[in-house]
Write an enzyme that holds these catalytic residues in place. Structure first.
Site, PDB file in Angstrom:
ATOM      1  N   HIS A 144      33.280  43.197  41.422  1.00 51.31           N
ATOM      2  CA  HIS A 144      34.529  43.768  41.086  1.00 51.31           C
ATOM      3  C   HIS A 144      33.746  44.879  40.828  1.00 51.31           C
ATOM      4  CE1 HIS A 144      37.611  40.996  41.488  1.00 51.31           C
ATOM      5  NE2 HIS A 144      37.029  39.849  40.638  1.00 51.31           N
ATOM      6  N   LYS A 578      47.133  41.021  30.846  1.00 50.83           N
ATOM      7  CA  LYS A 578      47.276  42.210  31.228  1.00 50.83           C
ATOM      8  C   LYS A 578      48.430  42.307  30.953  1.00 50.83           C
ATOM      9  CE  LYS A 578      47.269  45.008  35.044  1.00 50.83           C
ATOM     10  NZ  LYS A 578      47.980  45.303  35.447  1.00 50.83           N
TER      11      LYS A 578
END
Length: 916
Positions: A144, A578
């Site tokens: 990532h 999120k």
């Protein structure tokens, strides 16, 4: 006099700091060293006393730095973050060894502790051994955009760790001490003179190579060690289990090279190359181990006897050297080596570096290699050499059973929208007039079920499909070829991101059918179809989706025939956070698990949960032991997978001993959660009701700030390093799913990473203070007592608060205010930062009131000391980064400033240790 257990840690930090300081002085002069020291001391004053005079002095120093001075300062503090991490890891190893040497009771999180608990509950050792027959425990490595460690840096740090470890374990003579000091200075100098950043953006193949370095450093050797230790502990508690060999229940998986969600660079060619790189790594390891084993097993006939099977294996060997005529074990190993070398050539098309004695037939499957090694093992045991079977041979046999010819199982992952478009295109060409995209869910399911029952493929070699469709079909064909080449475990799972309905799973099933990975007429499904539920809404719907899926007879038949009535479901921590904030995300995940447990039990299907956790608390991170034990009863059942992401991989698995400890923690927690969960009381109904009420308010507070506040998007982009992270040559995947600055389109990883860099950690706590404040106002009489009872009695709530405690302690409002100063609109800056500041204070007050702590981290003195030791050296990096961001946004074209920003990002990530 009380022993100061942390004195060796402070000594190591001082030693490494002194060596680094000497290196800076030697390379750049006394003035550079004095400047760095002045910045450090001023930063400490600013942190310790919130001293405004120190702040002004610091800003003045930083403002006056030349570009070259800035780079030196940033590099110095970044490398000190790395060095202090090494010292801290070494101290954990030191304390663990001291604990074992003292013969103390097993520590929580160890396999020994889990076994003691299980045995104390009345479970016999044989029952514990049987538990592993159906267990699957798998940490999964992912690449990532927060993985910022270069392999060259990791190699230097590994050397430094080895030097510290040697100083710890041995009494050195003065000459040896001097040699150690010089080696340490040489290695730190090498580190200082090694480029911290890559000159070009990482390719997927680079990420694969980076992931393989952890197998070489840790997994290939430490997994067999862990298995052996667990087997020995079980046998020591029940001698009737002598000779116990557990199945390969613990595996390390990977997404690297198979994760296509939002990464156009993961192609069929890249997947094929990834498989070959992994096979090359594991075959090379086996060949090296066999070579070393052959050197050791010099047993001669006349001094020992050997089994008929071993003699036959030796007779088949191409090794006809007269020097080894009476050494059947060596001849057998030479034969195995020759066959494995031939396998290397057959699978990879290349010869191994060390050639065999002669050409031999390759192994058709890894089971043949395992059988040959078993012949050696049984002969040694039966002929008075059992001790030799328990050494290197035991570890090699275990490695072969765990790693096969593929090394790590690779998951394939793609977004459901891509599958939908591909299926729509295939249907449009195969069934003229079919407009799949316009169909409702019921019509889609009906059509997909019909196609799954049809033997003919949809794809035609005579049709030119879009690049997207061709690419997806190529991936699945490569997976089928990999199964034939390396075995089914090479690619066992296909994951569907953004799953929101049954058709998403059936679309993937149809694509698997196109490649021959699903053969309905044989009731054969060669991979697991894994839905990934990510948003708050999708998590709420997950039980219903799986319930409707299991109502389809054809699908259930596949599970029964090919998948052992087991189905995996992945839960996304990052995007749900999120989407809805820390508290609501955690609660939505917990409720989804409860719903899934009920649905799976009703249909008689075994549930395996795959937890998509990140490194930071804002992405589901935190201690693995507490997280696994906090799962609702019935959620683990001996099977669990969880992602290991970003810089967490380096922190957890860069050091072999630390890596083994982290693997052991996952095994111990899974054992306890599976076998002892029914002994923990279910949470009271009023706890669940309270949690829902808290979640509702926290959700409104979080969404109100992030998505409903005018100008928040601009505040975020100007007050954090998000723009610069997008430029940094870290991962192969873009930071946003779509072009633009909308927070909805931003990936969860850079979202959380950016808040960590500016020391606000907002995704890990925002909304909790408002929730508790509002709820207590409506429950003035007994509210706080109930929340305290929830913390005391409910492991889920306790783990939630423990993680928040850690994040709040790492938050620094004084430093964050300097980042806020980068926002050009003063009114916007003041309004939003004041709102964040107030929420932080409310959240801290709420946490302390519920936990009974006087200060943050009172319940975690180890982490509290760690922060106290490390953060005075981390803070200067933040202060310098703010100044660099200011200059960068004024000039934009200064390469040295960009370099400084990128190095500071690396150093801060290293210092925080779980930032992405």
């Amino acid at each position: 006099m009380t022993e100061d257990k942390d004195a060796p840690l402070r000594e190591d930090i001082r030693l490494l700091g002194r060596v680094l300081g000497d290196t800076v002085r030697d390379q750049h002069g006394e003035a550079a060293f004095a400047l760095i020291e002045r910045i450090r001391q001023t930063s400490v004053r600013f942190r310790r006393d919130d001293d405004n005079a120190a702040r002004l002095e610091l800003e003045g120093i930083l403002d006056a730095l030349s570009r070259e001075q800035t780079i030196e300062v940033v590099r110095a503090f970044s490398y000190f973050s790395h060095l202090s991490n090494i010292a801290e890891d070494q101290h954990h190893i030191r304390r663990s060894r001291a604990h074992l040497i003292a013969g103390s009771a097993p520590r929580e999180g160890s396999v020994a502790h889990a076994l003691v608990r299980a045995l104390a509950s009345g479970l016999p050792p044989a029952r514990l051994a049987a538990f592993f027959d159906t267990a699957l425990i798998s940490p999964v490595l992912t690449a990532h955009p927060t993985e910022v460690q270069r392999k060259s840096i990791l190699n230097c740090e590994t050397d430094i760790a080895h030097l510290l470890d040697a100083r710890d374990r041995m009494t050195l003579t003065p000459e040896e001490r001097q040699e150690s000091d010089e080696a340490l200075r040489r290695t730190v100098l090498t580190l200082w003179q090694t480029r911290m950043l890559r000159p070009a953006k990482l390719s997927v193949v680079d990420e694969v190579a980076n992931g393989l370095s952890y197998f070489d450093a840790t997994f290939l050797r430490e997994l067999p060690h862990l298995y052996a230790n667990l087997e020995d502990q079980l046998v020591s508690r029940d001698p009737a289990l002598a000779g116990l060999e557990l199945p390969a229940f613990l595996q390390v998986g990977s997404w690297i090279g198979g994760d296509r969600d939002g990464n156009p660079f993961v192609t069929a060619d890249v997947l094929e190359r990834t498989l070959a790189m992994q096979a090359g790594a594991v075959l090379g390891f086996y060949l090296d181990e066999l070579h070393a084993l052959g050197a050791r097993l010099s047993l001669a006939l006349g001094l020992v006897t050997a089994s008929d099977a071993l003699l036959a294996l030796a007779a088949r060997s191409p090794d006809h050297s007269p020097h080894r005529n009476d050494e059947p074990y060596r001849r057998a190993i030479s034969g195995i080596y020759a066959r494995l070398a031939a396998t290397h050539h057959a699978l990879l098309g290349t010869e191994p570096p060390r050639h065999p004695v002669a050409v031999a037939e390759p192994y058709a499957a890894v089971a043949e290699l395992a059988d040959d090694l078993d012949v050696i093992h049984r002969s040694l045991v039966a002929n008075g050499s059992a001790a030799l079977a328990r050494g290197q041979l035991r570890r090699l046999r275990r490695a072969v059973r765990v790693f096969g010819f593929h090394l790590a199982p690779i998951d394939l992952r793609q977004n459901s929208e891509v599958h939908e478009r591909v299926v729509a295109e295939l249907l449009a060409t195969a069934r003229t007039g079919t407009d799949y995209a316009t169909l409702d869910e019921a019509a889609r399911v009906e059509l997909l079920i019909e196609e799954l029952a049809t033997p003919r493929p949809l794809a035609s070699p005579h049709v030119r499909y879009s690049d997207e469709t061709e690419g997806e079909l190529a991936i699945f064909r490569t997976a089928r070829a990999a199964h034939r080449r390396y075995g089914g475990p090479a690619i066992p799972n296909c994951i569907i991101s953004k799953t929101d309905d049954v058709s998403d799973l059936l679309e993937l099933a149809l694509l698997l059918k196109e490649a021959g990975l699903l053969r309905p007429h044989e009731r054969a499904l060669d991979v697991n179809i894994v839905p990934l539920f990510e948003t708050i809404e999708d998590l709420a719907n997950a039980p219903s989706v799986m319930d409707r899926l299991f109502a389809l007879p054809g699908y259930m038949n596949l599970l029964a025939a090919s998948r052992d009535r087991t189905h995996e479901v992945m839960l996304g921590y990052s995007d749900s956070n999120k989407d809805g904030g820390f508290l609501t995300s955690g609660w939505a995940l917990y409720k989804a698990e409860i719903g899934l447990i009920e649905v799976f039990a009703r249909h008689g299907i075994r549930l395996r949960l795959f937890h998509g956790r990140g490194g930071s608390v804002g992405r589901g991170g935190g201690p693995s032991y507490e997280a696994i034990l906090a799962q609702p009863g019935g959620a683990v059942q001996g099977q669990i997978r969880l992602t290991e992401q970003g810089e967490v991989i380096a922190a957890k698995y860069g050091n072999p001993e630390v890596g083994r400890r982290n693997l052991e923690v996952i095994v111990a927690a899974t054992l306890e959660a599976s076998l002892l969960a029914d002994r923990a009381p279910a949470p009271r109904v009023e706890f669940l009701d309270t949690m829902q009420a808290l979640s509702d308010v926290a959700f409104a507070a979080y969404r109100g700030l992030v998505y409903d506040t005018e100008g928040f998007e601009r505040y975020f982009w100007e007050s954090t390093v998000i723009s610069e992270i997008a430029e940094l040559n870290i991962g192969s995947r873009p930071a946003s799913r779509k072009k633009g600055t909308r927070i909805e389109d931003l990936r969860a990883i850079p979202w959380v990473f950016s808040w960590s860099q500016c020391r606000l950690m907002l995704p890990g706590w925002f909304g909790f203070g408002s929730a508790v404040k509002t709820w207590l106002a409506a429950h003035a009489d007994d509210g706080i007592a109930r929340l305290q009872a929830m913390h005391r009695e409910w492991s889920f709530f306790a783990a939630l608060l423990s993680n928040m405690d850690m994040v709040l302690a790492k938050t620094d409002l004084a430093i964050a205010s300097r980042y806020a100063g980068l926002v050009k609109d003063v009114n916007l800056r003041d309004a939003i930062f004041e709102r964040i500041r107030n929420e932080w204070h409310d959240t801290v007050d709420a946490l302390l009131a519920i936990t009974g702590q006087r200060e943050l981290l009172d319940g975690n003195p180890l982490l509290k000391r760690s922060i106290r030791n490390r953060f005075p050296y981390l803070d200067p990096l933040n202060h310098v980064q703010v100044e660099l961001l200011r200059r960068h946004r004024e000039t934009h074209d200064d390469a040295r400033i960009r370099l400084g920003i990128h190095i500071s990002i690396n150093g801060i990530a290293a210092g925080l240790r779980n930032s992405g």
